[in-house]
Structures are given as C-alpha cells and as structure tokens.
Scaffold this motif. Structure first.
Motif, short mmCIF file in Angstrom:
data_model
loop_
_atom_site.label_atom_id
_atom_site.label_comp_id
_atom_site.label_asym_id
_atom_site.label_seq_id
_atom_site.Cartn_x
_atom_site.Cartn_y
_atom_site.Cartn_z
N LYS A 79 16.49 10.60 20.00
CA LYS A 79 15.51 9.99 20.91
C LYS A 79 14.18 10.73 20.91
O LYS A 79 13.14 10.12 21.16
CB LYS A 79 16.07 9.95 22.33
N GLN A 80 14.20 12.02 20.64
CA GLN A 80 12.97 12.82 20.64
C GLN A 80 12.10 12.58 19.40
O GLN A 80 10.93 12.94 19.39
CB GLN A 80 13.31 14.31 20.73
N GLN A 81 12.68 11.97 18.40
CA GLN A 81 11.96 11.72 17.15
C GLN A 81 11.24 10.37 17.21
O GLN A 81 11.70 9.44 17.85
CB GLN A 81 12.94 11.69 15.96
N ASP A 82 10.13 10.27 16.48
CA ASP A 82 9.43 8.99 16.38
C ASP A 82 10.26 7.99 15.59
O ASP A 82 10.21 6.79 15.85
CB ASP A 82 8.06 9.16 15.72
N SER A 83 11.01 8.48 14.61
CA SER A 83 11.87 7.63 13.79
C SER A 83 12.99 8.49 13.23
O SER A 83 12.95 9.71 13.28
CB SER A 83 11.09 6.97 12.66
N THR A 84 14.01 7.81 12.69
CA THR A 84 15.13 8.50 12.07
C THR A 84 15.06 8.24 10.57
O THR A 84 15.11 7.09 10.14
CB THR A 84 16.47 8.00 12.65
N PRO A 85 14.94 9.30 9.78
CA PRO A 85 14.80 9.13 8.33
C PRO A 85 16.14 8.87 7.65
O PRO A 85 17.20 9.00 8.26
CB PRO A 85 14.23 10.46 7.88
N GLU A 86 16.06 8.53 6.37
CA GLU A 86 17.27 8.45 5.55
C GLU A 86 17.87 9.84 5.44
O GLU A 86 17.19 10.84 5.66
CB GLU A 86 16.94 7.91 4.16
N PRO A 126 19.10 13.16 3.76
CA PRO A 126 19.56 14.10 4.79
C PRO A 126 18.46 14.57 5.73
O PRO A 126 18.43 15.74 6.11
CB PRO A 126 20.10 15.24 3.95
N GLY A 127 17.55 13.71 6.13
CA GLY A 127 16.47 14.12 7.03
C GLY A 127 15.18 14.30 6.26
O GLY A 127 15.15 14.16 5.03
N ALA A 128 14.12 14.61 6.98
CA ALA A 128 12.81 14.72 6.33
C ALA A 128 11.85 15.52 7.21
O ALA A 128 12.12 15.76 8.39
CB ALA A 128 12.24 13.33 6.09
N TYR A 180 15.62 14.53 11.92
CA TYR A 180 17.01 14.53 11.49
C TYR A 180 17.54 13.13 11.24
O TYR A 180 17.27 12.21 12.01
CB TYR A 180 17.91 15.17 12.56
N CYS A 181 18.32 12.99 10.17
CA CYS A 181 19.13 11.79 10.01
C CYS A 181 20.28 11.90 11.01
O CYS A 181 20.42 12.91 11.70
CB CYS A 181 19.66 11.68 8.57
N ALA A 182 21.13 10.89 11.09
CA ALA A 182 22.22 10.89 12.06
C ALA A 182 23.16 12.07 11.88
O ALA A 182 23.51 12.77 12.84
CB ALA A 182 22.99 9.57 11.97
N GLY A 202 15.81 17.42 3.79
CA GLY A 202 15.41 16.37 2.85
C GLY A 202 15.88 16.61 1.42
O GLY A 202 15.65 15.78 0.56
N THR A 203 16.56 17.71 1.18
CA THR A 203 17.02 18.04 -0.17
C THR A 203 18.54 17.89 -0.26
O THR A 203 19.23 17.85 0.76
CB THR A 203 16.64 19.48 -0.54
#
Length: 118
Positions: free
Chosen positions: A22-29, A31-33, A42-44, A70-71
């Motif tokens: 919820k604190q993030q503007d969006s959830t990336p693919e 493993p995160g970004a 963070y991704c889920a 992200g790696t």
C-alpha cells in the motif's frame, strides 16, 4: 534450495506485507524494482519476505535486504528468506507467477486481495 515445508506466513506478516504494498505507488514485476528516483518497490513475494524479516527484527534501516533488487540474485534472496522463515518455496514461486500475471494497473489491488485471502 529444496523446501517442502507448507507453512505460510502468519497473519501479522501478511498484514505487514499488505502495508508495504500500500505504501508503494505501484507493484512491479518480480523480483521488484527501483523507481526512477531510486525508491525500492517490492513485488508481492519480496513484500512478504521483507515483512517476514521485519517481524523478526532482521531487516535493518540500511536496506541490506533490498540490495540488488530487480535482479535474479534478488529473486534468489527472496527464495532464501522464504526457506529461512519456514515457508514453502512452492508458495514463493506461486506468488511470483501470480504477481507477474496481473496487469500493472491492477497488480497492487489484486495482490492485496490475494494476501487478504491467505
């Protein structure tokens, strides 16, 4: 890194993960970004791993967990946390696949819904 444990995160850890999402503007693919301004997102599965570390006071302020986000090595780090927490690797992989299956504009909402049903 085989793990057949079927334990799931506790409700408290799941709630922490929901709050991270919820604190993030969006959830990336997975493993995160990092965002353009250098913020960790963070991704889920990464949110659950970070929440698990927070719950046992292992995650510190300098972002050691998020190093390399992200790696592929970060994806391995997420899996390692799942194993250390006693959670199923199958669950980790399932969450990563689910995370990436959602369209970017609905990912955060759908992940929160999923976590609330765990």
């Amino acid at each position: 890194m085989k793990n057949t444990t079927m334990n799931k995160p506790s409700p408290d850890v799941i709630e922490l993960a929901i709050n991270l999402i919820k604190q993030q503007d969006s959830t990336p693919e997975s493993p995160g970004a990092l965002t353009a301004d250098g913020q960790v997102t963070y991704c889920a599965a990464a949110a659950l791993a970070a929440a698990g570390l927070q719950s046992v006071n292992v995650l510190n302020e300098n972002g050691v967990f998020s190093d390399g986000i992200g790696t592929q090595s970060f994806a391995d780090k997420i899996r390692k946390v799942f194993v250390e927490q006693g959670w199923s690797l199958d669950l980790c992989n399932e969450i990563m696949l689910l995370n990436d299956a959602f369209a970017p504009h609905e990912r955060s909402r759908r992940i929160i819904d999923y976590f609330q049903r765990m």
